[in-house]
Design a protein around this motif. Sequence first.
Motif, short mmCIF file in Angstrom:
data_model
loop_
_atom_site.label_atom_id
_atom_site.label_comp_id
_atom_site.label_asym_id
_atom_site.label_seq_id
_atom_site.Cartn_x
_atom_site.Cartn_y
_atom_site.Cartn_z
N LEU A 272 0.81 -1.21 0.00
CA LEU A 272 0.00 0.00 0.00
C LEU A 272 0.84 1.26 0.00
CD1 LEU A 272 -2.85 1.18 0.07
CD2 LEU A 272 -2.84 0.94 2.56
N ASP A 273 1.92 1.28 0.76
CA ASP A 273 2.77 2.47 0.80
C ASP A 273 3.37 2.75 -0.58
OD1 ASP A 273 2.23 2.95 3.43
OD2 ASP A 273 4.04 1.96 4.18
N ALA A 274 3.72 1.71 -1.29
CA ALA A 274 4.29 1.89 -2.63
C ALA A 274 3.26 2.47 -3.58
CB ALA A 274 4.81 0.56 -3.16
N LEU A 292 -11.25 2.37 -3.86
CA LEU A 292 -10.44 1.90 -2.75
C LEU A 292 -10.42 2.91 -1.62
CD1 LEU A 292 -7.40 0.56 -4.82
CD2 LEU A 292 -9.45 -0.69 -4.11
N TYR A 293 -10.91 2.51 -0.47
CA TYR A 293 -10.93 3.36 0.73
C TYR A 293 -10.05 2.70 1.80
CZ TYR A 293 -15.00 6.18 -0.69
OH TYR A 293 -15.87 7.04 -1.34
N GLU A 294 -9.21 3.47 2.44
CA GLU A 294 -8.43 2.91 3.53
C GLU A 294 -9.33 2.65 4.73
OE1 GLU A 294 -4.22 4.23 4.11
OE2 GLU A 294 -4.92 5.93 2.92
N GLN A 295 -9.27 1.43 5.23
CA GLN A 295 -10.06 1.02 6.38
C GLN A 295 -9.40 1.54 7.65
OE1 GLN A 295 -11.98 -3.02 5.47
NE2 GLN A 295 -10.88 -3.40 7.36
N LYS A 296 -10.16 1.62 8.73
CA LYS A 296 -9.57 2.08 9.99
C LYS A 296 -8.50 1.11 10.49
CE LYS A 296 -11.90 1.93 13.81
NZ LYS A 296 -12.97 2.18 14.80
N GLN A 297 -8.62 -0.17 10.11
CA GLN A 297 -7.58 -1.13 10.43
C GLN A 297 -6.46 -0.94 9.41
OE1 GLN A 297 -10.77 -1.95 9.93
NE2 GLN A 297 -11.54 -2.79 11.86
N GLY A 299 -3.68 -0.78 6.72
CA GLY A 299 -3.20 -1.72 5.74
C GLY A 299 -4.27 -2.48 4.99
N TYR A 300 -5.54 -2.28 5.36
CA TYR A 300 -6.65 -2.96 4.70
C TYR A 300 -7.60 -1.94 4.07
CZ TYR A 300 -4.87 -7.04 7.07
OH TYR A 300 -4.05 -8.05 7.49
N LEU A 301 -8.34 -2.41 3.05
CA LEU A 301 -9.15 -1.51 2.24
C LEU A 301 -10.61 -1.92 2.24
CD1 LEU A 301 -6.80 -1.46 -0.87
CD2 LEU A 301 -6.93 0.33 0.87
N MET A 302 -11.48 -0.91 2.15
CA MET A 302 -12.85 -1.15 1.72
C MET A 302 -12.86 -0.99 0.21
SD MET A 302 -16.42 0.83 2.61
CE MET A 302 -16.21 2.13 1.38
N PHE A 303 -13.56 -1.88 -0.48
CA PHE A 303 -13.56 -1.95 -1.94
C PHE A 303 -15.00 -1.77 -2.40
CE2 PHE A 303 -13.91 -4.27 -5.92
CZ PHE A 303 -12.70 -4.09 -6.57
N ARG A 304 -15.26 -0.69 -3.18
CA ARG A 304 -16.63 -0.37 -3.58
C ARG A 304 -16.79 -0.48 -5.09
NH1 ARG A 304 -18.39 5.27 -1.65
NH2 ARG A 304 -18.70 4.21 0.35
N CYS A 646 -15.28 2.26 9.71
CA CYS A 646 -15.23 3.66 9.31
C CYS A 646 -14.45 4.50 10.30
CB CYS A 646 -16.65 4.20 9.14
SG CYS A 646 -16.71 5.94 8.69
N ASN A 647 -13.60 5.39 9.78
CA ASN A 647 -12.80 6.27 10.64
C ASN A 647 -13.64 7.34 11.33
OD1 ASN A 647 -9.98 5.37 10.22
ND2 ASN A 647 -10.39 5.88 8.09
N TYR A 648 -14.81 7.66 10.77
CA TYR A 648 -15.60 8.76 11.31
C TYR A 648 -16.68 8.31 12.29
CZ TYR A 648 -13.44 11.17 7.37
OH TYR A 648 -12.53 11.70 6.50
N ALA A 649 -17.13 7.07 12.18
CA ALA A 649 -18.24 6.61 13.01
C ALA A 649 -17.85 6.53 14.48
CB ALA A 649 -18.72 5.24 12.52
#
Length: 789
Positions: A272-274, A292-297, A299-304, A646-649
């Motif tokens: 991901l950093d690359a 691709l959204y970065e998940q709060k965890q 290194g992992y992604l939400m994929f829409r 979610c980072n905001y919830a």
Amino acid sequence: MGEIRFISPAALAAADSMTVVDVRDRTDYREVGHVPGSVSLPTDRFRDPTGFGPGMLPDPDAFREWLGDVGIGRDEDVVAYDDDRGSDAARLLVTLAAFGHEGDLYLLDGDYSIWAQEHEVSTADPEPDATTYEGGDFETDLVADRETVEAAVQSETVILDTRTEAEYEQAHVPGATQVSWERFVGEDGRVRPESELRSVFEDLGLGPDSSIVLYCNTARRLSYVYAVLSQLGYEDVRFYEGSLQDWIQAESPSWDPAEIKARVREHADDGLDAVKGALGEDAAAKMKLVGLYEQKQGGYLMFRTKIPGGVLPAEAARALGEVADEYARAPDSYGGTEQNPMFGDGYLDITTRQDVQLHWIEIEDVPDIWERLDPVGVSTFQTGGNSVRNVVACPVAGLAPDEVVDARPVAEAVTEAFLADRRYANLPRKLKVSVNGCRGACAQPEINDLGFTPARKGDRVGFNLAAGGGLSDSPRIASDLDVFVEPDEVVDVVRATADLFIEHGSYLDTAVNRLRFLVEEWGVERFRDELERFAPFAFEPSGEDLVEHHHADHVGIREQADGDSYVGLNVPVGRMGGSEFVELAGLAEEYGSGELRLTPKQNAIVVGVPDDRLDALGDEELLDTYSPDPGPFSRGVVTCTGREYCNYALIETKMRARRWAETLDERIDIDQDRVEFRLSGCTASCAQPQIGDIGMRGETIQTDEGVTQAVDVALGGRLNGDPQFAEWIAPRVPIEELPAAIERVVDLYHDRSREGERLFECCQRLPNETLYDALAPAAGDARDLQVQS
């Protein structure tokens, strides 16, 4: 700079000759209690979320009137407090400082909950002696203008961006330094010790003689930071709230979705950093343009994905289910197959925009996932970010008996026109489009940026156009623009809207840069005229409105126009296992026409089922879980992603809402087929709580045991007929008390409803005070509704 000082609750209790101002909601002031003798001046009076020129500062004449009404004169010493650790109260004080107020200004350290723990409170509603506020204006050095900020970029002046790190990463003023206001607030809700405050600024290289310009998009956050800087003796501090769109290069090649996808493919194996390094500045925002959204965890992604109108061929549904089952898996460090006690692992979520999203995706797997989804027509272009989002349409478009015009080809044409188009990949904010071809307006045009609804003009059928709908902090029903649009003109109208938005929208002020604020600011007539200037044809007045009702949902067995039936399956909170989705795709092929439809209520539909196959489909085991005949609360439950990812919830939503709905179905007898029961994890309204019978949004509350989870509760929302948003009745209800509170509301409905009246109608009619009494936790309540929260 205008000085603001923090004052402790004890010092305030001992003080006299100060005007204490409560900026909370008027209902809280009256019902929950307030500092004795304080006057009420709610935040929405002095913070204007639709302001464009001077940011969110209020109209000067109106501000003078409001101050005079509560007895504040120009030389009064003012103390302000709120219920959110001081951010709203700080906004009032900064507004007064910018207005040239001559009295001393104080911010209560903490908020109302801190005061209430140690001091008396009052529910008396005092009548302050009105006065005349003399003078005052916002033409002061405290308010920085555009030129000041531009000059700061080239000088030693420091721009402090007080938004969240995620917002900052999406876009920011070149050279700005990010520092969240929450860094200055302790776990107890009070301002941190001065030594800690100073160290934050010293670490940023800032001393008391530094020249600072503050920026944010809500006005509250910069105001709190301003108060902290004032307390520390910083003297050269100003704030800016205007637009900075020229500094974001909307047509930069680096925002080309196709190029972004290519770079992700090229660098995914390196991690991901690359990938983020290859995408450069604003990498997180660019990734959203390919789903691709970065998940709060970390290194992992939400994929829409993007599924126009929710139309999903069985082969595409099968591919999505297989991808979820194989790739949407939590690692052992996060619980593996046991990471979610209710849903397990390998699941997918149906969203309120009729698309699908997955969790726990690793960047290394993304190219392989695209290889499996692209051939079956499932795209991820512009499923996120500031672009034209997935077009919502009637879930049974082309099949509904009350259809006027088929919305499917229109939704697909709009999607195709913007897919991977570089010019429209970085709009000021997201643009949401709803295309409705039936008489039931089931794609919720009222709350979209653009809403197309069926209309007749002589012997032609097409659409009437509305614009400026939306939810979140400033909900608004879309305005009728008095424009008739032919089906083959819809793409041109959406493109004209996007062009107008690029020219006149704001690229950084994310609190006020949705299209609805532009409609509100300009008014319908000017907006229509400006939009026509961008369109390739002259507008003609609207046609005969053919919307007759609103479809409640599409759950159940309904007849299609061709004589077959569709079977709407309830998917509580929109979450299904990937293997279950594969099985559902198989049922669509075996019993129906080989196609699934997804709905804005997060449900799924098997279409084209012959009558002689209905019973056999109903006997399938999968329909025991996803029933066409659910209980009313399970049928109406809608949630956002929630704190799980979610980072905001602020709260978890999926498990909690499903558990609540099932328990309420067992406990409550209500004579209606559905109760819209909507839970958002924060104020962003992703679950659309303002349009539900019962709407909730996550919050926190300070208790004797510390900060705990809560929900604000709204009642009485619905879009059908005369659209009305639910009213926020009870703030910060402790989350474990929510099911019992809902049961009390239903009891009230049973006692007070009129014949044929539904729950939302009863809530709209009853006084808010009556509804509050039902929702508010009752002392000595003997109910035994034990629901794990």
